[in-house]
Design a protein around this motif. Structure first.
Motif, PDB file in Angstrom:
ATOM      1  N   SER A  30      49.207  47.634  28.110  1.00 48.18           N
ATOM      2  CA  SER A  30      48.008  47.764  28.947  1.00 48.18           C
ATOM      3  C   SER A  30      46.798  47.076  28.326  1.00 48.18           C
ATOM      4  O   SER A  30      45.891  46.640  29.043  1.00 48.18           O
ATOM      5  N   ASP A  31      46.746  46.959  26.988  1.00 44.78           N
ATOM      6  CA  ASP A  31      45.638  46.242  26.352  1.00 44.78           C
ATOM      7  C   ASP A  31      45.661  44.763  26.730  1.00 44.78           C
ATOM      8  O   ASP A  31      44.619  44.146  26.941  1.00 44.78           O
ATOM      9  N   ALA A  32      46.859  44.192  26.831  1.00 50.10           N
ATOM     10  CA  ALA A  32      46.987  42.791  27.236  1.00 50.10           C
ATOM     11  C   ALA A  32      46.515  42.615  28.678  1.00 50.10           C
ATOM     12  O   ALA A  32      45.880  41.616  29.015  1.00 50.10           O
ATOM     13  N   TYR A  33      46.822  43.601  29.520  1.00 49.72           N
ATOM     14  CA  TYR A  33      46.366  43.564  30.915  1.00 49.72           C
ATOM     15  C   TYR A  33      44.839  43.565  30.966  1.00 49.72           C
ATOM     16  O   TYR A  33      44.229  42.770  31.684  1.00 49.72           O
ATOM     17  N   GLU A  34      44.221  44.427  30.190  1.00 55.38           N
ATOM     18  CA  GLU A  34      42.754  44.493  30.163  1.00 55.38           C
ATOM     19  C   GLU A  34      42.161  43.174  29.684  1.00 55.38           C
ATOM     20  O   GLU A  34      41.143  42.708  30.215  1.00 55.38           O
ATOM     21  N   GLU A  35      42.780  42.541  28.714  1.00 56.49           N
ATOM     22  CA  GLU A  35      42.290  41.253  28.210  1.00 56.49           C
ATOM     23  C   GLU A  35      42.449  40.158  29.266  1.00 56.49           C
ATOM     24  O   GLU A  35      41.544  39.345  29.470  1.00 56.49           O
ATOM     25  N   LEU A  36      43.576  40.141  29.957  1.00 54.29           N
ATOM     26  CA  LEU A  36      43.793  39.150  31.012  1.00 54.29           C
ATOM     27  C   LEU A  36      42.756  39.321  32.122  1.00 54.29           C
ATOM     28  O   LEU A  36      42.181  38.345  32.609  1.00 54.29           O
ATOM     29  N   VAL A  37      42.498  40.544  32.499  1.00 51.49           N
ATOM     30  CA  VAL A  37      41.476  40.833  33.524  1.00 51.49           C
ATOM     31  C   VAL A  37      40.110  40.387  33.030  1.00 51.49           C
ATOM     32  O   VAL A  37      39.361  39.733  33.759  1.00 51.49           O
ATOM     33  N   ASP A  59      33.228  41.840  45.954  1.00 51.68           N
ATOM     34  CA  ASP A  59      33.560  42.820  44.919  1.00 51.68           C
ATOM     35  C   ASP A  59      34.822  43.597  45.297  1.00 51.68           C
ATOM     36  O   ASP A  59      35.683  43.847  44.448  1.00 51.68           O
ATOM     37  N   ASP A  60      34.948  43.938  46.579  1.00 53.63           N
ATOM     38  CA  ASP A  60      36.160  44.634  47.045  1.00 53.63           C
ATOM     39  C   ASP A  60      37.399  43.772  46.836  1.00 53.63           C
ATOM     40  O   ASP A  60      38.436  44.263  46.370  1.00 53.63           O
ATOM     41  N   ILE A  61      37.298  42.502  47.167  1.00 50.56           N
ATOM     42  CA  ILE A  61      38.438  41.599  46.982  1.00 50.56           C
ATOM     43  C   ILE A  61      38.759  41.461  45.496  1.00 50.56           C
ATOM     44  O   ILE A  61      39.920  41.538  45.091  1.00 50.56           O
ATOM     45  N   ALA A  62      37.737  41.264  44.681  1.00 53.14           N
ATOM     46  CA  ALA A  62      37.959  41.120  43.237  1.00 53.14           C
ATOM     47  C   ALA A  62      38.613  42.382  42.667  1.00 53.14           C
ATOM     48  O   ALA A  62      39.571  42.296  41.888  1.00 53.14           O
ATOM     49  N   GLN A  63      38.118  43.553  43.056  1.00 44.48           N
ATOM     50  CA  GLN A  63      38.715  44.800  42.570  1.00 44.48           C
ATOM     51  C   GLN A  63      40.147  44.944  43.047  1.00 44.48           C
ATOM     52  O   GLN A  63      41.026  45.348  42.281  1.00 44.48           O
ATOM     53  N   ASP A  64      40.400  44.590  44.297  1.00 42.87           N
ATOM     54  CA  ASP A  64      41.746  44.675  44.851  1.00 42.87           C
ATOM     55  C   ASP A  64      42.701  43.753  44.090  1.00 42.87           C
ATOM     56  O   ASP A  64      43.816  44.147  43.734  1.00 42.87           O
ATOM     57  N   VAL A  65      42.265  42.521  43.824  1.00 43.31           N
ATOM     58  CA  VAL A  65      43.105  41.576  43.089  1.00 43.31           C
ATOM     59  C   VAL A  65      43.355  42.084  41.679  1.00 43.31           C
ATOM     60  O   VAL A  65      44.494  42.076  41.197  1.00 43.31           O
ATOM     61  N   VAL A  66      42.313  42.565  41.013  1.00 40.67           N
ATOM     62  CA  VAL A  66      42.464  43.062  39.645  1.00 40.67           C
ATOM     63  C   VAL A  66      43.385  44.276  39.598  1.00 40.67           C
ATOM     64  O   VAL A  66      44.269  44.366  38.737  1.00 40.67           O
ATOM     65  N   LEU A  67      43.199  45.206  40.522  1.00 43.21           N
ATOM     66  CA  LEU A  67      44.031  46.412  40.521  1.00 43.21           C
ATOM     67  C   LEU A  67      45.490  46.104  40.857  1.00 43.21           C
ATOM     68  O   LEU A  67      46.406  46.719  40.313  1.00 43.21           O
ATOM     69  N   SER A  68      45.697  45.148  41.750  1.00 48.94           N
ATOM     70  CA  SER A  68      47.064  44.827  42.142  1.00 48.94           C
ATOM     71  C   SER A  68      47.733  43.854  41.171  1.00 48.94           C
ATOM     72  O   SER A  68      48.941  43.653  41.240  1.00 48.94           O
ATOM     73  N   TRP A  70      48.553  44.085  38.089  1.00 48.88           N
ATOM     74  CA  TRP A  70      49.601  44.698  37.264  1.00 48.88           C
ATOM     75  C   TRP A  70      50.959  44.623  37.970  1.00 48.88           C
ATOM     76  O   TRP A  70      51.955  44.242  37.366  1.00 48.88           O
ATOM     77  N   THR A  71      50.973  44.951  39.261  1.00 49.09           N
ATOM     78  CA  THR A  71      52.247  44.956  39.993  1.00 49.09           C
ATOM     79  C   THR A  71      52.590  43.589  40.577  1.00 49.09           C
ATOM     80  O   THR A  71      53.760  43.251  40.697  1.00 49.09           O
ATOM     81  N   THR A  72      51.578  42.782  40.924  1.00 45.85           N
ATOM     82  CA  THR A  72      51.868  41.488  41.551  1.00 45.85           C
ATOM     83  C   THR A  72      52.300  40.433  40.548  1.00 45.85           C
ATOM     84  O   THR A  72      52.774  39.377  40.953  1.00 45.85           O
ATOM     85  N   LEU A  73      52.145  40.703  39.265  1.00 43.46           N
ATOM     86  CA  LEU A  73      52.603  39.738  38.265  1.00 43.46           C
ATOM     87  C   LEU A  73      54.100  39.475  38.384  1.00 43.46           C
ATOM     88  O   LEU A  73      54.583  38.435  37.938  1.00 43.46           O
ATOM     89  N   THR A  74      54.826  40.390  39.004  1.00 41.29           N
ATOM     90  CA  THR A  74      56.252  40.150  39.216  1.00 41.29           C
ATOM     91  C   THR A  74      56.459  38.962  40.154  1.00 41.29           C
ATOM     92  O   THR A  74      57.494  38.309  40.102  1.00 41.29           O
ATOM     93  N   GLY A  75      55.460  38.659  40.996  1.00 44.60           N
ATOM     94  CA  GLY A  75      55.538  37.512  41.894  1.00 44.60           C
ATOM     95  C   GLY A  75      55.180  36.199  41.230  1.00 44.60           C
ATOM     96  O   GLY A  75      55.340  35.133  41.818  1.00 44.60           O
ATOM     97  N   PHE A  76      54.685  36.263  39.999  1.00 48.35           N
ATOM     98  CA  PHE A  76      54.342  35.045  39.265  1.00 48.35           C
ATOM     99  C   PHE A  76      55.584  34.572  38.521  1.00 48.35           C
ATOM    100  O   PHE A  76      56.038  35.199  37.570  1.00 48.35           O
ATOM    101  N   SER A  77      56.117  33.441  38.972  1.00 49.29           N
ATOM    102  CA  SER A  77      57.375  32.945  38.405  1.00 49.29           C
ATOM    103  C   SER A  77      57.170  32.061  37.186  1.00 49.29           C
ATOM    104  O   SER A  77      58.115  31.789  36.462  1.00 49.29           O
ATOM    105  N   VAL A  91      42.069  33.261  47.029  1.00 48.67           N
ATOM    106  CA  VAL A  91      41.718  32.471  48.220  1.00 48.67           C
ATOM    107  C   VAL A  91      42.452  33.014  49.445  1.00 48.67           C
ATOM    108  O   VAL A  91      41.855  33.154  50.519  1.00 48.67           O
ATOM    109  N   ASN A  92      43.727  33.341  49.304  1.00 50.56           N
ATOM    110  CA  ASN A  92      44.480  33.873  50.446  1.00 50.56           C
ATOM    111  C   ASN A  92      43.903  35.197  50.933  1.00 50.56           C
ATOM    112  O   ASN A  92      43.803  35.433  52.140  1.00 50.56           O
ATOM    113  N   ARG A  93      43.493  36.058  50.018  1.00 47.63           N
ATOM    114  CA  ARG A  93      42.884  37.329  50.444  1.00 47.63           C
ATOM    115  C   ARG A  93      41.555  37.085  51.147  1.00 47.63           C
ATOM    116  O   ARG A  93      41.229  37.756  52.124  1.00 47.63           O
TER     117      ARG A  93
END
Length: 188
Positions: A30-37, A59-68, A70-77, A91-93
């Protein structure tokens, strides 16, 4: 080894750091996640703000992207740079939000630091007109203006983010700039 072969491409160290952090995140760090964010949050917000124009929605979009993230990194190939993938998500959001709105909302909140009340008032009016003109662009043109002209990204990087060719980026940018020139002709 020659000095030229020792040089690294600009951004390659950042990309390597992102890859290292992503590896740690995938192992549950989780520390690495915080650093990436921390490394990307400001740019995520800036892109969203410039695409959407409303600080609260951005701000809502940025928070949504940041919060998601952790789980959406599985989509990063890993087939592209992490930032390319991340900014594509942002951009898509933004485009999804723009397209859900019944009409475009004018972009707001220009920060124009200029001395003198008359000059500041005129500059704010010109900035509001420019923001309104950008806000009136179709989302695909708005995205290239934000990424190329405002965020200063290269055509190839923008093409990767938008999943189009560099020629498509140039064409959209040309049409957007032509539209902006026409819309802002009274301010020239």
């Amino acid at each position: 080894m020659s000095p030229q072969s020792e040089r690294t491409e600009p951004g390659s160290l950042d990309a390597a750091a992102d890859e290292w952090l992503i590896g740690k995140i995938r192992r549950g760090d989780s520390d690495a996640y915080e650093e990436l964010v921390r490394r990307h949050r400001d740019r995520i917000y800036r892109i969203a703000l410039r695409m959407i124009g409303n600080p609260h929605d951005a701000d809502d979009i940025a928070q949504d992207v940041v919060l998601s993230l952790w789980t959406t990194l599985t989509g990063f190939s890993g087939n592209s740079r992490f930032t390319t993938w991340l900014y594509r998500v942002v951009v898509n959001r933004c485009i999804n939000l723009i397209e859900r709105r019944p009409e475009h909302e004018p972009l707001q909140n220009p920060d124009v630091p200029i001395a003198g009340a008359d000059a500041e008032a005129e500059a704010k009016q010109a900035a509001l007109a420019a923001l309104a003109a950008i806000g009136a662009l179709p989302p695909d043109q708005r995205a290239v203006v934000v990424l190329v002209d405002i965020e200063q990204m290269r055509y190839q990087e923008v093409a990767s983010i938008l999943n189009v060719t560099p020629a498509t980026v140039r064409g959209r940018l040309h049409r957007a700039r032509r539209h902006l020139l026409y819309s802002l002709r009274d301010w020239a």
